[in-house]
Scaffold this motif. Structure first.
Motif, PDB file in Angstrom:
ATOM      1  N   SER A   8       0.736  -1.225   0.284  1.00 30.29           N
ATOM      2  CA  SER A   8       0.024   0.260  -0.071  1.00 30.29           C
ATOM      3  C   SER A   8       0.829   1.171   0.097  1.00 30.29           C
ATOM      4  N   PHE A   9       0.159   2.393  -0.208  1.00 32.73           N
ATOM      5  CA  PHE A   9       1.170   3.241  -0.194  1.00 32.73           C
ATOM      6  C   PHE A   9       0.014   4.868   0.924  1.00 32.73           C
ATOM      7  N   TYR A  10      -0.004   5.998   0.666  1.00 32.33           N
ATOM      8  CA  TYR A  10      -0.517   6.475   1.720  1.00 32.33           C
ATOM      9  C   TYR A  10      -1.979   6.691   1.651  1.00 32.33           C
ATOM     10  N   GLY A  11      -2.242   7.038   0.730  1.00 28.71           N
ATOM     11  CA  GLY A  11      -3.454   7.154   0.168  1.00 28.71           C
ATOM     12  C   GLY A  11      -4.356   8.325   0.262  1.00 28.71           C
ATOM     13  N   ASN A  12      -3.741   8.376   2.109  1.00 30.07           N
ATOM     14  CA  ASN A  12      -3.883   9.722   2.596  1.00 30.07           C
ATOM     15  C   ASN A  12      -2.563  10.351   3.468  1.00 30.07           C
ATOM     16  N   MET A  13      -3.326  11.306   3.802  1.00 23.62           N
ATOM     17  CA  MET A  13      -2.064  11.985   5.273  1.00 23.62           C
ATOM     18  C   MET A  13      -2.496  11.413   6.207  1.00 23.62           C
ATOM     19  N   GLY A  14      -3.263  10.351   6.392  1.00 22.54           N
ATOM     20  CA  GLY A  14      -3.858  10.337   7.874  1.00 22.54           C
ATOM     21  C   GLY A  14      -3.107   9.984   8.504  1.00 22.54           C
ATOM     22  N   LYS A  15      -2.656  10.526  10.076  1.00 25.07           N
ATOM     23  CA  LYS A  15      -1.857   9.423  11.432  1.00 25.07           C
ATOM     24  C   LYS A  15      -2.143   8.008  11.263  1.00 25.07           C
ATOM     25  N   ILE A  16      -3.460   7.553  10.939  1.00 25.93           N
ATOM     26  CA  ILE A  16      -3.371   6.012  11.136  1.00 25.93           C
ATOM     27  C   ILE A  16      -3.480   5.356   9.610  1.00 25.93           C
ATOM     28  N   ASN A  17      -3.527   6.327   8.592  1.00 29.42           N
ATOM     29  CA  ASN A  17      -3.325   5.662   7.080  1.00 29.42           C
ATOM     30  C   ASN A  17      -1.822   5.295   6.121  1.00 29.42           C
ATOM     31  N   SER A  18      -1.206   6.342   6.824  1.00 28.83           N
ATOM     32  CA  SER A  18       0.395   6.854   6.164  1.00 28.83           C
ATOM     33  C   SER A  18       1.183   5.925   7.117  1.00 28.83           C
ATOM     34  N   GLU A  19       1.785   6.340   7.777  1.00 30.11           N
ATOM     35  CA  GLU A  19       2.067   5.521   8.842  1.00 30.11           C
ATOM     36  C   GLU A  19       1.988   5.240   9.754  1.00 30.11           C
ATOM     37  N   GLY A  20       0.614   4.311  10.487  1.00 32.51           N
ATOM     38  CA  GLY A  20       0.083   3.973  11.599  1.00 32.51           C
ATOM     39  C   GLY A  20       0.120   2.546  11.690  1.00 32.51           C
ATOM     40  N   MET A  21      -0.886   2.217  12.389  1.00 37.87           N
ATOM     41  CA  MET A  21      -1.367   0.290  13.019  1.00 37.87           C
ATOM     42  C   MET A  21      -0.558  -0.104  11.878  1.00 37.87           C
ATOM     43  N   ASP A  22      -1.316  -0.107  10.486  1.00 38.54           N
ATOM     44  CA  ASP A  22      -1.163  -1.176   9.800  1.00 38.54           C
ATOM     45  C   ASP A  22       0.719  -1.874   9.732  1.00 38.54           C
ATOM     46  N   ARG A  23       1.866  -0.637  10.101  1.00 36.20           N
ATOM     47  CA  ARG A  23       2.913  -1.351   9.991  1.00 36.20           C
ATOM     48  C   ARG A  23       3.465  -2.103  11.221  1.00 36.20           C
ATOM     49  N   HIS A  24       2.564  -1.631  12.721  1.00 33.50           N
ATOM     50  CA  HIS A  24       3.054  -2.035  13.896  1.00 33.50           C
ATOM     51  C   HIS A  24       2.051  -3.682  13.308  1.00 33.50           C
ATOM     52  N   PHE A  25       0.883  -3.912  12.969  1.00 30.96           N
ATOM     53  CA  PHE A  25       0.726  -5.406  12.744  1.00 30.96           C
ATOM     54  C   PHE A  25       0.879  -5.941  11.770  1.00 30.96           C
ATOM     55  N   PHE A  26       1.833  -6.108  10.884  1.00 29.39           N
ATOM     56  CA  PHE A  26       1.863  -6.582   9.926  1.00 29.39           C
ATOM     57  C   PHE A  26       4.097  -7.097  10.590  1.00 29.39           C
ATOM     58  N   HIS A  27       4.328  -5.984  10.834  1.00 27.49           N
ATOM     59  CA  HIS A  27       5.638  -6.605  11.495  1.00 27.49           C
ATOM     60  C   HIS A  27       5.358  -7.255  12.518  1.00 27.49           C
ATOM     61  N   ARG A  28       3.972  -7.168  13.618  1.00 24.96           N
ATOM     62  CA  ARG A  28       4.022  -8.065  14.331  1.00 24.96           C
ATOM     63  C   ARG A  28       3.682  -9.582  13.663  1.00 24.96           C
ATOM     64  N   LEU A  29       2.192  -9.477  13.184  1.00 23.11           N
ATOM     65  CA  LEU A  29       2.121 -10.808  12.208  1.00 23.11           C
ATOM     66  C   LEU A  29       3.586 -11.633  11.433  1.00 23.11           C
ATOM     67  N   GLY A  30       4.384 -10.876  11.611  1.00 23.78           N
ATOM     68  CA  GLY A  30       5.636 -11.738  10.747  1.00 23.78           C
ATOM     69  C   GLY A  30       5.946 -11.642   8.836  1.00 23.78           C
ATOM     70  N   SER A  31       4.824 -10.778   8.097  1.00 17.03           N
ATOM     71  CA  SER A  31       4.897 -10.921   7.399  1.00 17.03           C
ATOM     72  C   SER A  31       5.560  -9.997   6.901  1.00 17.03           C
ATOM     73  N   SER A  32       6.264 -10.665   5.565  1.00 20.18           N
ATOM     74  CA  SER A  32       7.458  -9.918   4.451  1.00 20.18           C
ATOM     75  C   SER A  32       7.334  -8.401   4.269  1.00 20.18           C
ATOM     76  N   GLN A  33       8.368  -7.533   4.565  1.00 19.89           N
ATOM     77  CA  GLN A  33       8.265  -6.140   5.057  1.00 19.89           C
ATOM     78  C   GLN A  33       8.876  -5.317   3.253  1.00 19.89           C
ATOM     79  N   LEU A  34       8.121  -4.340   3.028  1.00 23.51           N
ATOM     80  CA  LEU A  34       8.520  -3.919   2.052  1.00 23.51           C
ATOM     81  C   LEU A  34       8.924  -2.633   1.704  1.00 23.51           C
TER      82      LEU A  34
END
Length: 227
Positions: free
Chosen positions: A115-141
């Protein structure tokens, strides 16, 4: 004493959350909890109350009857355009069950968040999704898509990631707009350029297309180059 703002029925100061570095100041007019009008905040130091049509028509977009309000599930072949509405619960269960199967059979790195920003919101741009996928152990991009290429090109051209304070650009003597239709895509830069032109600045446009920026630059003997 700080004045009280009724966020349900008042003019609420805000900022644009779309993927644009200007982050324009907004005055959002609300009635009964709904937006009835959006206008620019004249106190914004750069935008000076000017906003693009996309944000000016925010109310129409938010409350459009065609707006998708529930998750959609494809029921036909890919490309057929056949979808049905499903509940959020069903959507979450569909995704999580598929992910659990992938993790158990292929490992968590078989999941690639993209994904990319979509908008500049705190949650959508660089927020909880990064923490979630890191915790999940997914491939990093490195989720920059186009901006990393632009940043690298800018660094090769300019020697680094340098910029100019927009509020100082009215003192500029020469603007070279190369391959950019700034009238349509960077309206606040054009406001600054127009102000600088009144102080004697020249505007040169280099482009393969005839556009509004070229026509604007061609006014009053300004030079337009169609390369």
């Amino acid at each position: 004493m700080q004045s009280y703002i009724d966020v349900e029925n008042d003019v609420v100061p805000s900022v644009c959350s779309l993927d644009c570095p200007d982050q324009c100041g907004l005055l959002v007019h609300k009635k009964d909890g709904k937006i009835v009008k959006t206008e620019g905040d004249p106190n914004h130091p750069v935008a000076k109350g000017n906003i693009c049509n996309k944000v000016r028509n925010m109310r129409e977009r938010i409350y459009d009857h065609k707006r998708i309000r529930t998750p959609l599930k494809r029921v036909g072949q890919k490309g057929d355009g056949k979808f049905i509405s499903i509940s959020w619960q069903e959507a979450i269960e569909t995704i999580t069950s598929h992910w659990k199967k992938l993790i158990s059979e292929e490992g968590p790195e078989s999941i690639l968040p993209y994904s990319f920003y979509g908008n500049m919101g705190k949650i959508n741009s660089e927020g909880m999704d990064r923490h979630f996928f890191h915790r999940l152990g997914s491939s990093q991009l490195d989720r920059t898509i186009c901006s990393s290429a632009g940043s690298k090109g800018y660094s090769y051209t300019m020697g680094g990631g340098y910029g100019t304070d927009p509020e100082e650009m009215t003192e500029t003597k020469l603007f070279i707009m190369w391959g950019i239709n700034a009238v349509s895509t960077n309206m606040h830069q054009m406001m600054i350029a127009q102000k600088a032109r009144k102080n004697g600045a020249k505007i040169v446009v280099i482009d393969v297309h005839k556009n509004q920026t070229g026509r604007m630059a061609g006014m009053k003997k300004r030079r337009v180059i169609i390369a």
